[in-house]
Design an enzyme around this catalytic site. Structure first.
Site, PDB file in Angstrom:
ATOM      1  N   SER A  86       0.843  -1.201   0.000  1.00 38.76           N
ATOM      2  CA  SER A  86       0.000   0.000   0.000  1.00 38.76           C
ATOM      3  C   SER A  86       0.876   1.248   0.000  1.00 38.76           C
ATOM      4  O   SER A  86       1.678   1.451  -0.903  1.00 38.76           O
ATOM      5  CB  SER A  86      -0.960  -0.040   1.194  1.00 38.76           C
ATOM      6  OG  SER A  86      -1.880   1.019   1.143  1.00 38.76           O
ATOM      7  N   HIS A 196      -8.174   0.433  -0.768  1.00 34.04           N
ATOM      8  CA  HIS A 196      -8.008  -0.625  -1.771  1.00 34.04           C
ATOM      9  C   HIS A 196      -9.324  -1.259  -2.217  1.00 34.04           C
ATOM     10  O   HIS A 196      -9.462  -2.475  -2.274  1.00 34.04           O
ATOM     11  CB  HIS A 196      -7.009  -1.670  -1.264  1.00 34.04           C
ATOM     12  CG  HIS A 196      -5.705  -1.039  -0.909  1.00 34.04           C
ATOM     13  ND1 HIS A 196      -4.913  -0.416  -1.857  1.00 34.04           N
ATOM     14  CD2 HIS A 196      -5.089  -0.861   0.292  1.00 34.04           C
ATOM     15  CE1 HIS A 196      -3.859   0.089  -1.250  1.00 34.04           C
ATOM     16  NE2 HIS A 196      -3.942  -0.151   0.034  1.00 34.04           N
TER      17      HIS A 196
END
Length: 312
Positions: A86, A196
Site C-alpha cells: 500500500s 483498496h
C-alpha cells in the site's frame, strides 16, 4: 544472493515509531530533509494523537521507510528489489530512485488527504485469517445478498490472510460471517478509511491528475507493484501504480512470490513492525528474512552481509 527491501503499509504504525528509528547519520539527515520539505517537524507525527490522522500515519511511514533504506545503503546494502505494501510503495519508489523523496512526501500527503476527505469516518479494514480469497469473496457476496452494505477484498497478504474494506457496521457483521465459516480470526485494523476498493476510485483519479507534473524516472533495480504483483520498468507505470493503488486490491503475496522466484533470497523489512517478515518466514522458510525493528543496525548489517556472501 540477492537483497530485497520491503516497506510496510498503514496498520504497522505504533506510537513513537519514528523516535525508535536507528541512530544513524542517514536517518537523522532524512528526518531533517522531510521536515524541511513539509514545513514542520516530522517527529511530531508519531504521537498517540497524531496517529489518529491518516495523513500523519502515511507520511510517517514514508519517512521511516526512506530513512532506513538510506541507512542501509550507506552501509553498502543496496537492494536489487524494492516493494511496499500500500503506502509502503512510495518508500519503495524512492529507494529505487523512481521519484524524489520530497515529491513522494507531497504525493503521500495529498493521497492521505484525498482518502480522508472521501470517507472521513465510519469506514475501515478488517483482517481475516484462515480463509482463502475465494472463500472471503463468496462470503462477501452472500453478505451483500443478505442486505448488508458491501465489503470488498482489499489485501491478499498471504493465501489465508485476507483484508476486507467497508463501513463499520458492515465489517462488524462480516466478521461474524467469517468466523462462522471457519476463520481463525477477524480483527479490525488501525485504519479509518476503506482502502483498496472501488470506494476510492474518485480519489485515485484525483491523485493521478494531481501527480501529472511530478517527475518520475526509470527505476534503478526492480520495483514490484501492488496491484498485479509484477515488476514495473517505466516511470509512467510507477506513477500510475502509486496514484491509483488506493482503489485496487493489494496483492502482496503475489509481489513477494515474484521477488523470490526472480532470485531475491535475503529480505529486509523497514520499520515499523515485522508483519511482512512474518509472512515471508511462514510461506518461504528457505529465504532469510529480517525486520529492522527487531535488531540494532550494528547487528543487522553484518548478518545481512554474511547472508549475501559479503564478508566485509
Amino acid at each position: 544472493m540477492t537483497l530485497a527491501l520491503l516497506f510496510p503499509g498503514q496498520g504497522a504504525q505504533s506510537p513513537g515509531f519514528l523516535h525508535k528509528l536507528p541512530q544513524h547519520e542517514a536517518v537523522g539527515e532524512t528526518l531533517d530533509e522531510a521536515s524541511r520539505a513539509l514545513g514542520f517537524d516530522v517527529l511530531t507525527l508519531d504521537s498517540d494523537v497524531a496517529l489518529r490522522s491518516t495523513v500523519a500515519v502515511q507520511v510517517g511511514l514514508t519517512v521511516a521507510g526512506v530513512a532506513v533504506a538510506r541507512a542501509l545503503a550507506h552501509e553498502g546494502l543496496v537492494p536489487q528489489f524494492g516493494a511496499g505494501l500500500s503506502v509502503g510503495a512510495y518508500a519503495a519508489a524512492v529507494s529505487c530512485e523512481a521519484v524524489s523523496f520530497g515529491d513522494a512526501l507531497h504525493m503521500v500527503r495529498k493521497r492521505a488527504e484525498l482518502m480522508e476527505s472521501a470517507w472521513p469516518s465510519g469506514y475501515g479494514l478488517t483482517a481475516v485469517s484462515g480463509l482463502s480469497e475465494t472463500q472471503v469473496e463468496t462470503l462477501a457476496n452472500a453478505h451483500a445478498r443478505d442486505g448488508m452494505e458491501r465489503v470488498y477484498v482489499a489485501n491478499v497478504n498471504a493465501p489465508r490472510q485476507i483484508v476486507v474494506a467497508g463501513a463499520d457496521a458492515a465489517l462488524d457483521a462480516f466478521a461474524s460471517y467469517a468466523l462462522a465459516a471457519g476463520a481463525r480470526k477477524a480483527q479490525r485494523l488501525a485504519i479509518s478509511v476503506p482502502s483498496h476498493c472501488e470506494l476510492l476510485a474518485d480519489a485515485a483519479e484525483a491523485l493521478l491528475a494531481w501527480s501529472r507534473d511530478i517527475p518520475f524516472r526509470t527505476p534503478r533495480g526492480v520495483y514490484v507493484d501492488n496491484r498485479g504483483g509484477r515488476p514495473l520498468h517505466s516511470a509512467e507505470a510507477i506513477r500510475a501504480d502509486l496514484a491509483t493503488n488506493m482503489r485496487y486490491t493489494v496483492r502482496w503475496y503475489d509481489a513477494l512470490t515474484v521477488m523470490i522466484e526472480s532470485g531475491a533470497n535475503v529480505l529486509t523489512e523497514a520499520p515499523p513492525g515485522q508483519v511482512l517478515t512474518d509472512i515471508a518466514r511462514e510461506h518461504y522458510p528457505e529465504v532469510a528474512a529480517f525486520a529492522v525493528s527487531n535488531l540494532p543496525l550494528g547487528r543487522l548489517v553484518p548478518i545481512v552481509r554474511r547472508r549475501l556472501g559479503d564478508d566485509r
